[in-house]
Design an enzyme around this catalytic site. Sequence first.
Site, PDB file in Angstrom:
ATOM      1  CG  ASP A  42      -1.655   1.231   1.339  1.00 10.18           C
ATOM      2  OD1 ASP A  42      -2.342   1.560   0.244  1.00 10.18           O
ATOM      3  OD2 ASP A  42      -1.893   1.611   2.526  1.00 10.18           O
ATOM      4  CG  ASP A  83      -1.782   2.226   7.055  1.00  9.17           C
ATOM      5  OD1 ASP A  83      -2.105   2.352   5.883  1.00  9.17           O
ATOM      6  OD2 ASP A  83      -1.629   3.511   7.544  1.00  9.17           O
ATOM      7  CG  ASP A 140      -4.289  -1.429   3.046  1.00 14.06           C
ATOM      8  OD1 ASP A 140      -4.471  -1.067   1.952  1.00 14.06           O
ATOM      9  OD2 ASP A 140      -3.613  -0.535   3.805  1.00 14.06           O
TER      10      ASP A 140
END
Length: 642
Positions: free
Chosen positions: A334, A530, A534
């Site tokens: 990410d 995080d 996700d």
Amino acid sequence: MPDHDSAGLSASLSPRPSHAPAPSSLQAVYRFTRPILVVVPTLGLVLGLAAHVTGGGQWSGTIWAAATVPVLGVLIIEIIGSLRRGDVGLDIVAALSMTGALAFGEHLAAVVVALMYAGGQYLESFAERRANHEMTALLARAPRTAVLYRDGKLKEVALDVIAPKDRLLVRQGEVVPVDGYVASGVAVLDPSALTGEAVPVRKATGEPVMSGVMNVGDVFDLSATHSAAESTYAGIVRLVEAAQRSKAPMARLADRFAVAFLAATIILAGGAWLWSGDPIRALAVLVIATPCPLILAVPVAIVAGVSRAAKSGVLIKGGRALETLAHVRALVIDKTGTLTHGQARIVHIHPMSLSSKKLLQLAASLDQASKHVIAQALVAAAQAEALDLLPPTAVEEIPGEGLEGIVDGHRVVVGGVRFVSQRVPKIAGAFADGHYPVGAVAVAVAIDGEPAGLLILADALRSESAHVIDSLRRLGISRIVLASGDRRDVAEAVTVGLHLDEVHSNLKPDRKIAIVQAEKQYGPVMMIGDGVNDAPALAAADLGVAMGARGAAASAEAADVVLLVDRLDRIPMAIEAARWSRRIALQSVYAGIGLSGAGMIVAALGYLTPVQGALIQEVIDVAVILNALRALWGGGTYRLGG
């Protein structure tokens, strides 16, 4: 980052860790009895030896047998459960040796085997119990209620009673509990947990708001359009649960040798019995074949590896996660809060009429009166520069726009370019020619009616990101792709210079899952993230890694590995620790099987009694456990910043 994941859910929607099976009363009993099962054979062995030394030898066998039976009973129950699931483990050899030793009166051998087995089982569950304790602490802050307007009054209610068209009050610092739209007021929201955008967004009356974002501005009213169970966040949790159910668990490392080792043991023991006609010879083979080195050394190496990683701030949820970490070959990562810091920081200052430090000092001094996330970022930047912040007076704030007040005798206006231009009309256009980084936010400052400068904030790339990506390449991760919910131009601008294979942007949680699944063609996939958005991808990956220090608790819950410090460079260290621990564990397995195999042959030829076999097995146990403890040291070449 706050716990974005807690709103919009009842307790029944909370996802289970991906490494854990569904809870059952039988498993709860096992967790309670495992420490007892270690104490019983230990105490029995000591009491039996004491009785033998003090002249009560006739009681020694009874004491040892009594101490063996509870361990054997629990072991048989576990074997039956495993066989029903189609699993054949090395536990069968331990059960056969204990049963045979009791049947033929070799009680000392029986209790020694019982002690080694119970100790190994307890060690094997130690790392996962420790990880579960940490996860409970991370999730303890989750709210489960919302403030509802009812009969002209405010009432705090459970989330599952909220229905469409209900009017809610969302306070500063709270997570939006359900999907809806702004009914009154101005909403300043932090959407980073859902979309990956680090900069807060402003929503006017009538504009839609997704559940799971945090209110970082003043209070506002929300008109619900969905129930909690039908809202965006609940849908994300359902994706997490579905991904977890679809991920097949890995077998215990030692059990991969189970069928061949079990077959060889039974053939050799049976052959020794048929050839010699002496069942004790077969029992001696079973006792020395008891896979205590495998049952003990593997969990010892795993616990050592988990402990070593924990010292660096990396929480690995047990042996399966550690072994998968050692095998990863592809990475999906990410952007916001992972490659970047996840919050706006000053990246450039454009002074116009005074120095950069003076500009920041006056702007941050005024922003002390605001709770807006951008204002707090300016205050933090000034404090980091050790600037003296002055008390503001006569402060007037327009939520989500900016504020005006007196600082050190100067009239200071701080806010968006449009807001400052409206407050000081004669400087309209003074800030129009600025060129900012993609995705950045410009904060304009006017002092005493004159343009003073611009402060440019953006979610900057972590200083260690490029080094970490290159280090992962050197560790054999051949495929690295970015999966971000942010805009395409922002994602590409931030990742310039990083050695990435692909950049994906504008992703919803289900698309991140699809990318993770597609990358599995290159090998075991690690996903690092995080935010709440996700969590489904973390659960779907072969190994999920969550930035748990500041990330959402949903991602930490769905992940197999949690970074307890806000440092991306801990990941190469964790991979090296996992590979070293696995290498040591395999060395112990091979050494244990080799030494046990040699002892089995000697026992089959009649040169060892069951008790002698048990004692030799203890020597083998000590040797392989000492080798397994090497996992606590050495094996790593990665250094921070190196």
